[in-house]
Design a protein around this motif. Structure first.
Motif, PDB file in Angstrom:
ATOM      1  N   PHE A  24       0.810  -1.167  -0.015  1.00 30.29           N
ATOM      2  CA  PHE A  24       0.094  -0.103   0.115  1.00 30.29           C
ATOM      3  C   PHE A  24       0.852   1.215  -0.031  1.00 30.29           C
ATOM      4  CE2 PHE A  24      -2.779  -3.373   2.021  1.00 30.29           C
ATOM      5  CZ  PHE A  24      -3.736  -2.988   1.159  1.00 30.29           C
ATOM      6  N   PRO A  25       0.311   2.563  -0.380  1.00 35.25           N
ATOM      7  CA  PRO A  25       1.001   3.485  -0.312  1.00 35.25           C
ATOM      8  C   PRO A  25       1.484   4.042   1.072  1.00 35.25           C
ATOM      9  CG  PRO A  25      -0.971   3.990  -1.485  1.00 35.25           C
ATOM     10  CD  PRO A  25      -0.791   2.739  -0.924  1.00 35.25           C
ATOM     11  N   LEU A  77      -0.442  -1.344  -4.841  1.00 35.53           N
ATOM     12  CA  LEU A  77      -1.591  -0.724  -5.367  1.00 35.53           C
ATOM     13  C   LEU A  77      -1.390   0.317  -6.273  1.00 35.53           C
ATOM     14  CD1 LEU A  77      -4.634  -0.384  -4.477  1.00 35.53           C
ATOM     15  CD2 LEU A  77      -3.971   1.097  -2.555  1.00 35.53           C
ATOM     16  N   ALA A  78      -0.216   1.180  -6.278  1.00 40.85           N
ATOM     17  CA  ALA A  78       0.047   2.385  -7.157  1.00 40.85           C
ATOM     18  C   ALA A  78      -0.135   1.810  -8.564  1.00 40.85           C
ATOM     19  CB  ALA A  78       1.397   2.736  -7.110  1.00 40.85           C
ATOM     20  N   VAL A  79      -0.115   0.689  -9.042  1.00 38.87           N
ATOM     21  CA  VAL A  79      -0.170  -0.152 -10.381  1.00 38.87           C
ATOM     22  C   VAL A  79      -1.514  -0.871 -10.738  1.00 38.87           C
ATOM     23  CG1 VAL A  79       2.210   0.410 -11.057  1.00 38.87           C
ATOM     24  CG2 VAL A  79       1.370  -1.929  -9.964  1.00 38.87           C
ATOM     25  N   GLY A  87      -5.001   6.760  -4.975  1.00 39.56           N
ATOM     26  CA  GLY A  87      -5.920   7.854  -4.332  1.00 39.56           C
ATOM     27  C   GLY A  87      -7.246   7.714  -3.782  1.00 39.56           C
ATOM     28  N   ARG A  88      -7.863   6.538  -4.091  1.00 37.96           N
ATOM     29  CA  ARG A  88      -8.939   6.105  -3.404  1.00 37.96           C
ATOM     30  C   ARG A  88      -8.468   5.647  -1.770  1.00 37.96           C
ATOM     31  NH1 ARG A  88     -10.665   3.156  -8.856  1.00 37.96           N
ATOM     32  NH2 ARG A  88     -12.026   5.020  -9.694  1.00 37.96           N
ATOM     33  N   ALA A  92      -9.775   6.948   1.764  1.00 35.53           N
ATOM     34  CA  ALA A  92     -10.268   6.085   2.730  1.00 35.53           C
ATOM     35  C   ALA A  92      -9.406   6.483   4.036  1.00 35.53           C
ATOM     36  CB  ALA A  92     -10.489   4.690   2.430  1.00 35.53           C
ATOM     37  N   ILE A  93      -8.090   6.522   3.872  1.00 36.75           N
ATOM     38  CA  ILE A  93      -7.329   6.537   5.258  1.00 36.75           C
ATOM     39  C   ILE A  93      -7.720   8.147   5.806  1.00 36.75           C
ATOM     40  CG2 ILE A  93      -5.096   7.197   6.038  1.00 36.75           C
ATOM     41  CD1 ILE A  93      -5.593   4.188   5.397  1.00 36.75           C
TER      42      ILE A  93
END
Length: 154
Positions: A24-25, A77-79, A87-88, A92-93
């Motif tokens: 995750f980012p 998740l970035a790809v 971004g989604r 959420a965070i």
């Protein structure tokens, strides 16, 4: 000598960084603070706790999605998906952090007891918490490709 009261207390300490699952980012606490319009009333420790809680909740809800993506060879998740998933995820965070902080400050009483404003203020805070929770649900639903329908039983 003069006294200057500030409506928004300044941030007194540098925000603690919180680690996330590498798939995750990364979550930058100072960017969360800026995006969520949080001032110095939210301490660095309280913000870090809220971010950790958000990461636990959102990552938990996306556990199955992550497993599916990894099985398809998606490295992060970035790809994933249409390129907007990161971004989604951040949406959420941020929504979870805002809901948690609004709930934490819900009991802060700044009005005299038995004042008619007390109930109105609490109702506004409750509405704000519900709005943030709705935005959290929508962001997760968008990531999973589910409809945004929310049903409430009366």
């Amino acid at each position: 000598m003069s006294f200057i009261a500030t409506a928004n207390p300044p941030i007194e300490a540098e925000d603690a960084q919180v680690t996330n699952d590498p798939w995750f980012p990364e979550i930058d606490a100072s960017k969360v603070r800026e995006s969520c319009l949080l001032d110095g009333t939210v301490t660095a420790v309280r913000l870090a706790d809220a971010i950790e809680s958000a990461i636990d909740t959102v990552n938990g809800e996306l556990r199955g999605y992550k497993a599916e993506q990894i099985a398809q060879g998606v490295a992060s998740l970035a790809v994933a998906g249409d390129g907007r998933q990161a971004g989604r995820y951040l949406r959420a965070i941020h929504a979870h952090v805002q809901a948690e902080l609004a709930e934490a400050y819900r009991e802060t009483d700044t009005t005299p007891h038995n004042d008619s404003k007390t109930e109105r203020i609490r109702e506004r805070i409750e509405a704000k918490v519900a709005e943030h929770q709705r935005r959290l649900r929508w962001a997760v639903a968008d990531m999973l490709g589910r409809p945004r329908t929310t049903v409430e039983l009366i």
